[in-house]
Design a protein around this motif. Sequence first.
Motif, short mmCIF file in Angstrom:
data_model
loop_
_atom_site.label_atom_id
_atom_site.label_comp_id
_atom_site.label_asym_id
_atom_site.label_seq_id
_atom_site.Cartn_x
_atom_site.Cartn_y
_atom_site.Cartn_z
N VAL A 1 14.47 -2.34 -10.63
CA VAL A 1 13.18 -3.06 -10.57
C VAL A 1 13.00 -3.56 -9.14
CG1 VAL A 1 11.76 -4.92 -11.51
CG2 VAL A 1 13.43 -3.77 -13.00
N LEU A 2 11.88 -3.16 -8.53
CA LEU A 2 11.59 -3.53 -7.15
C LEU A 2 10.38 -4.46 -7.11
CD1 LEU A 2 11.74 0.13 -5.81
CD2 LEU A 2 13.52 -1.62 -5.49
N SER A 3 10.21 -5.17 -6.00
CA SER A 3 9.02 -6.02 -5.86
C SER A 3 7.93 -5.22 -5.15
CB SER A 3 9.35 -7.26 -5.03
OG SER A 3 8.13 -7.90 -4.69
N TYR A 4 6.73 -5.20 -5.77
CA TYR A 4 5.63 -4.51 -5.08
C TYR A 4 5.08 -5.35 -3.94
CZ TYR A 4 2.64 -7.14 -8.42
OH TYR A 4 2.05 -8.12 -9.18
N ARG A 5 5.63 -6.55 -3.75
CA ARG A 5 5.24 -7.37 -2.59
C ARG A 5 6.03 -6.96 -1.35
NH1 ARG A 5 2.00 -10.84 -5.16
NH2 ARG A 5 2.64 -11.53 -7.23
N ASP A 6 7.10 -6.18 -1.57
CA ASP A 6 7.93 -5.68 -0.48
C ASP A 6 7.17 -4.53 0.21
OD1 ASP A 6 9.82 -4.26 0.97
OD2 ASP A 6 11.44 -4.82 -0.38
N SER A 7 7.01 -4.58 1.51
CA SER A 7 6.17 -3.58 2.19
C SER A 7 6.80 -2.19 2.18
CB SER A 7 5.89 -4.03 3.62
OG SER A 7 7.13 -4.20 4.29
#
Length: 348
Positions: free
Chosen positions: A219-225
């Motif tokens: 699970v990754l953060s979509y806020r991470d560029s």
Amino acid sequence: MSDFPTKTSQWVIDSCTGTSGLQLQHDIPLPSIGQHDVLVKIHAASLNARDIQILANKYMWGVTTPVVPLTDCAGQVLSIGSSVTRFKAGDRCASTFHSKWISGNMKSLAQVSQVGAHTDGVLRHYAVFNEEELVKIPSHLSYEEASTLPCAAVTAWNALFGGSTPCKPGDVVLTQGSGGVSLFANQFARAAGAKVIATTGELGGEREAVLEELGATTVLSYRDSDWGIKAKEATGGRGVDIVVEVSGAGEQSAKAIRLGAQIIVIGGSSGSGPSMFDMRSTMGEVRRITVGSRDMFEDMNRAIDVNGIKPVLDPKIWGFNEVKKAYEYAETGNHKGKVVIRIVEGST
Ligand SMILES: NC(=O)c1ccc[n+]([C@@H]2O[C@H](COP(=O)([O-])OP(=O)(O)OC[C@H]3O[C@@H](n4cnc5c(N)ncnc54)[C@H](OP(=O)(O)O)[C@@H]3O)[C@@H](O)[C@H]2O)c1
């Protein structure tokens, strides 16, 4: 003299001006049941992102007011017209989103027509449907659970299995966020033997936990560029096979895929999907979809049944008199799972 109801209470959108445009009406006469019609007692309905967009007058397909809102419901057949063959009294059923799109590819714009936007929808106690506009629901689901299937679940199903290269065991599927479409996509991909990489805006909280419980391995953060590159790294560098693109973050999605993969464009909260420029070195395929056909819904229900899949519902279930609050809650984006309205008190 029939014992069946002849009137219903219903919510109506008078104007697309937020919840002030929603009115509750009582004693509205029901149409008589034609030869091919089915009278349904609606037990539960659910909200989709579309319904918030409609009330805010931001819906891409437009709205014809006044209209009874919502496309998604589940209920029980009370009586049938003389020529009905698909249902009998007592059957449990759900509405379909594009009620005129039965099978194959969509062939005319008339098939885009949706209840709850272009014709009256399901936010009422009773409704008369043409038998072609309904499907039977899986027996292990409550009415509340089944009421979440017509839009978000069928969209996820179409994304994964409705194209020319369906999802297969061993594929890696990338889902975005923990909204309705993405959670169903996660569940269907896992049932098909695929691996899931997911994103969310809130790492380390309940949303990540739900995604992991459903089977997402990363699970990754979509806020991470850089989430697109990180998704590719999580496949060992090969890239994902299918992106269920609900956010429109096409540039990131194009970075995540393997050569020749598919990006299925569904929504666009943060962009309009990948451009040809984004896709130039991927040899990939972009497919834009709108929910799905009745055949897809019935195929999906068989898979839900065989795999014992349960929709994820937000813990708070709203009452028929709390419709405005339910809309306001869904609009905040704080829901965790589908937002459901219980229409028959005491029914689940
Ligand atoms: N084309 C079609 O047929 C079709 C059908 C259904 C829906 N849609 C569209 O698809 C979208 C999702 O629908 P839904 O019913 O699943 O909505 P939803 O249940 O309201 O969920 C929306 C989710 O989007 C996530 N999100 C917000 N900003 C994001 C971003 N920048 N990147 C990635 N994810 C983001 C959030 O996830 P977190 O809370 O985890 O951060 C949120 O839970 C909407 O735009 C809707 O209009 C299109």
